[in-house]
Write a protein that holds these residues in place. Structure first.
Motif, PDB file in Angstrom:
ATOM      1  N   THR A   1       0.816  -2.503  -6.655  1.00 39.26           N
ATOM      2  CA  THR A   1      -0.290  -1.744  -7.258  1.00 39.26           C
ATOM      3  C   THR A   1       0.222  -1.026  -8.503  1.00 39.26           C
TER       4      THR A   1
ATOM      5  N   GLU B   1       0.386   2.014  -9.203  1.00 41.59           N
ATOM      6  CA  GLU B   1       1.158   3.208  -8.854  1.00 41.59           C
ATOM      7  C   GLU B   1       2.612   2.884  -8.526  1.00 41.59           C
ATOM      8  N   GLU B   2       2.870   1.640  -8.176  1.00 38.13           N
ATOM      9  CA  GLU B   2       4.228   1.248  -7.787  1.00 38.13           C
ATOM     10  C   GLU B   2       5.094   0.837  -8.974  1.00 38.13           C
TER      11      GLU B   2
ATOM     12  N   LYS C   1       2.410   2.694  -2.601  1.00 38.68           N
ATOM     13  CA  LYS C   1       2.216   3.476  -3.823  1.00 38.68           C
ATOM     14  C   LYS C   1       3.473   4.254  -4.183  1.00 38.68           C
ATOM     15  N   ASP C   2       4.605   3.588  -4.076  1.00 39.33           N
ATOM     16  CA  ASP C   2       5.903   4.202  -4.335  1.00 39.33           C
ATOM     17  C   ASP C   2       6.692   3.304  -5.287  1.00 39.33           C
TER      18      ASP C   2
ATOM     19  N   GLU D   1       0.831  -1.214   0.000  1.00 35.91           N
ATOM     20  CA  GLU D   1       0.000   0.000   0.000  1.00 35.91           C
ATOM     21  C   GLU D   1       0.862   1.259   0.000  1.00 35.91           C
TER      22      GLU D   1
END
Length: 124
Positions: free
Chosen positions: A87, A89-90, A5-6, A3
């Protein structure tokens, strides 16, 4: 599932995969070097060494080749598992995520080929 998101999470997983890839290559190369040592022992002693001594060296070398190949396959599998937890975003935008996996898989396949070639060369 991550979680954070990096994208750095993905890069950390890729660095880990490539570290395992280097480790696999070193184990496979060391195994080949150890196996070749049995040939060197035979040459230096002009065949006076017993087959037991050179046989043990051969099997230890082959074991290192097998261990390196196994490490490459296992780390590829672990990388796939990690990728499934990330995710969208990662993942870095436009960055290919499968190149390291492909290289590691090729290392594993080449390790199998080398192990077979070493074994066949020893048997014949």
């Amino acid at each position: 599932m991550s979680e954070l998101k990096d994208p750095r999470v993905f890069f950390a997983a890729e660095r880990t995969l490539l570290a395992w890839s280097r480790t696999s290559i070193v184990m496979i190369a060391s195994g080949f070097g150890i196996e070749r040592a049995s040939v060197l022992i035979q040459a230096v002693t002009h065949g006076r060494t017993t087959a037991d001594k050179t046989g043990v060296v051969f099997w230890v070398g082959l074991a290192f080749i097998a261990l390196g190949t196994f490490a490459a396959f296992c780390s590829s599998r672990q990388y796939i598992v990690v990728l499934k937890t990330l995710t969208p975003e990662e993942y870095p935008m436009g960055y290919g995520t499968k190149c390291g996996l492909a290289i590691n898989t090729i290392v594993a396949v080449l390790g199998i080929c080398l192990g077979i070639a070493v074994y066949v060369g020893h048997v014949s």
